[in-house]
Design an enzyme around this catalytic site. Structure first.
Site, PDB file in Angstrom:
ATOM      1  N   ARG A   1       0.837  -1.200   0.000  1.00  0.00           N
ATOM      2  CA  ARG A   1       0.000   0.000   0.000  1.00  0.00           C
ATOM      3  C   ARG A   1       0.876   1.255   0.000  1.00  0.00           C
ATOM      4  NH1 ARG A   1      -4.972   1.263  -1.378  1.00  0.00           N
ATOM      5  NH2 ARG A   1      -5.324  -0.924  -0.814  1.00  0.00           N
TER       6      ARG A   1
ATOM      7  N   ASN B   1      -1.816  -3.931   8.547  1.00  0.00           N
ATOM      8  CA  ASN B   1      -2.807  -4.989   8.395  1.00  0.00           C
ATOM      9  C   ASN B   1      -3.230  -5.115   6.942  1.00  0.00           C
ATOM     10  OD1 ASN B   1      -4.864  -7.033   9.237  1.00  0.00           O
ATOM     11  ND2 ASN B   1      -4.204  -6.303  11.244  1.00  0.00           N
TER      12      ASN B   1
ATOM     13  N   HIS C   1      -5.237  -3.684   4.730  1.00  0.00           N
ATOM     14  CA  HIS C   1      -5.162  -2.558   3.804  1.00  0.00           C
ATOM     15  C   HIS C   1      -3.721  -2.201   3.494  1.00  0.00           C
ATOM     16  CE1 HIS C   1      -5.994   1.647   2.340  1.00  0.00           C
ATOM     17  NE2 HIS C   1      -6.973   0.988   1.748  1.00  0.00           N
ATOM     18  N   CYS C   2      -2.851  -2.333   4.483  1.00  0.00           N
ATOM     19  CA  CYS C   2      -1.435  -1.981   4.308  1.00  0.00           C
ATOM     20  C   CYS C   2      -0.705  -2.917   3.350  1.00  0.00           C
ATOM     21  CB  CYS C   2      -0.714  -2.014   5.648  1.00  0.00           C
ATOM     22  SG  CYS C   2      -1.364  -0.906   6.901  1.00  0.00           S
ATOM     23  N   ILE C   3      -1.177  -4.147   3.215  1.00  0.00           N
ATOM     24  CA  ILE C   3      -0.453  -5.137   2.399  1.00  0.00           C
ATOM     25  C   ILE C   3      -1.087  -5.342   1.032  1.00  0.00           C
ATOM     26  CG2 ILE C   3       0.426  -6.308   4.454  1.00  0.00           C
ATOM     27  CD1 ILE C   3      -1.615  -8.542   3.998  1.00  0.00           C
TER      28      ILE C   3
END
Length: 344
Positions: free
Chosen positions: A90, A328, A330-332
């Site tokens: 992200r 989490n 969304h970050c990945i």
């Protein structure tokens, strides 16, 4: 190759149709330590769930791809070898935008390892490499920024935090006015809403995607705490208050929805675990939500999001190891919107 930026491009909201999701295979020992195997298992679980809804491309470093072979024969998932430092795509990957003619391109922000927190030699180049692999045009930006630092409503409004801006510009850089102007130009936005800060111990130093996210034009969901002893109780309440008093780019009041945070949990060293339900990811026909084995708040978060996305299937994936690494779901992940491929 890089191209001159065009004002005809804008970032579409996450809930609009995707061509695919991009992810990266975990490899960083400094981030995961002895939980790297568990982190890889959770990444695989997230990829499997997303692949039920849309195509996934998993980037992996050829020198650190242990375990990625388990995904090779997964329907709707392809593997791509590219050099990496970390797996938070992200932030390191491109922010995809679409033109008025339907063509797709990508913003390649300047990436500095979250202010020098981690090595970034490979990750500073991964956005350009992904755009080349995707066959879409690249628009570079000299501004240090990451995709997790924004949420956009598809109606000209961007949500970000002053904490992130102030950390990225601590040694000089754009003024807040210049920062806003660059976001507006690159994303096709007309208004920036500033929250103050995110969570205690946030290693990203202020990424909004752990505390607030747009779910549709005019609607935003925020994480709150019901624990008066939570060090972030007042901070989360302040975020809620700001949003309840704000309007979107067209001057319409926002409708604010609330998700109760998981109970405060700490690591052996006393640092706070980064547990957020807001770090969900919207896919074609679904929403993929972090879960932590905390039955009451896990189920309540799923319920809130199912009400906000009645036409999508909301599913939870256990990701406590990814949370302990600092992010989490969304970050990945990084969405590539549907559209015609522009000339690379």
């Amino acid at each position: 190759m890089s191209a001159s930026f065009s004002a005809d491009f804008r970032m579409p909201a996450e809930w609009l149709p995707h061509a695919r999701t991009w992810m990266a295979w975990p490899l960083s020992e400094p981030v995961y330590g002895d939980t790297l195997a568990a982190g890889r298992s959770e990444h695989a679980a997230v990829a499997r769930e997303i692949a039920k809804f849309e195509p996934v491309t998993m980037v992996y470093d050829p020198n650190a791809g242990d375990g990625v072979e388990q995904l090779r024969d997964l329907p709707n998932l392809t593997l791509l070898e590219l050099p990496l430092d970390d797996s938070w795509l992200r932030d390191t990957g491109p922010t995809f935008v679409t033109g008025e003619d339907g063509s797709v391109a990508g913003i390649d922000w300047t990436f500095d390892g979250w202010g020098g927190l981690h090595p970034a030699n490979n990750d500073a180049a991964i956005a350009e490499r992904i755009l080349r692999a995707a066959g879409v045009r690249r628009f570079g930006s000299d501004m240090v920024f990451e995709g997790g630092a924004l949420s956009i409503d598809d109606a000209g409004t961007v949500l970000t935090t002053r904490q992130c801006f102030e950390h990225r510009t601590r040694d000089g850089g754009p003024t807040s006015e210049e920062f806003e102007a660059e976001l507006k130009a690159r994303l096709g936005a007309r208004k920036i809403i500033w929250l103050e800060r995110t969570l205690e111990g946030d290693s990203t130093n202020g990424h909004v995607d752990v505390v607030a996210a747009f779910t549709s034009p005019g609607h935003v969901v925020v994480q709150i705490s019901e624990d008066f002893d939570d060090p972030d109780y007042d901070n989360l309440l302040n975020n809620l208050t700001i949003l309840e008093q704000e309007t979107d780019a067209d001057g319409r009041p926002l409708t604010v929805h609330k998700i109760v945070a998981p109970p405060v949990s700490r690591n052996p060293d006393g640092s706070r675990r980064m547990l957020s339900y807001i770090n969900f990811y919207i896919v074609n026909g679904g929403v993929v939500v972090p879960q932590y084995g905390m039955d009451e708040t896990d189920a309540a978060a799923i319920g809130v999001l199912q009400n906000l996305f009645p036409d999508r299937r909301v599913v939870g994936v256990m990701t406590p190891t990814v949370a302990d690494a600092g992010g989490n779901i969304h970050c990945i992940t990084q969405q590539q919107p549907k559209g015609a491929l522009s000339d690379a």
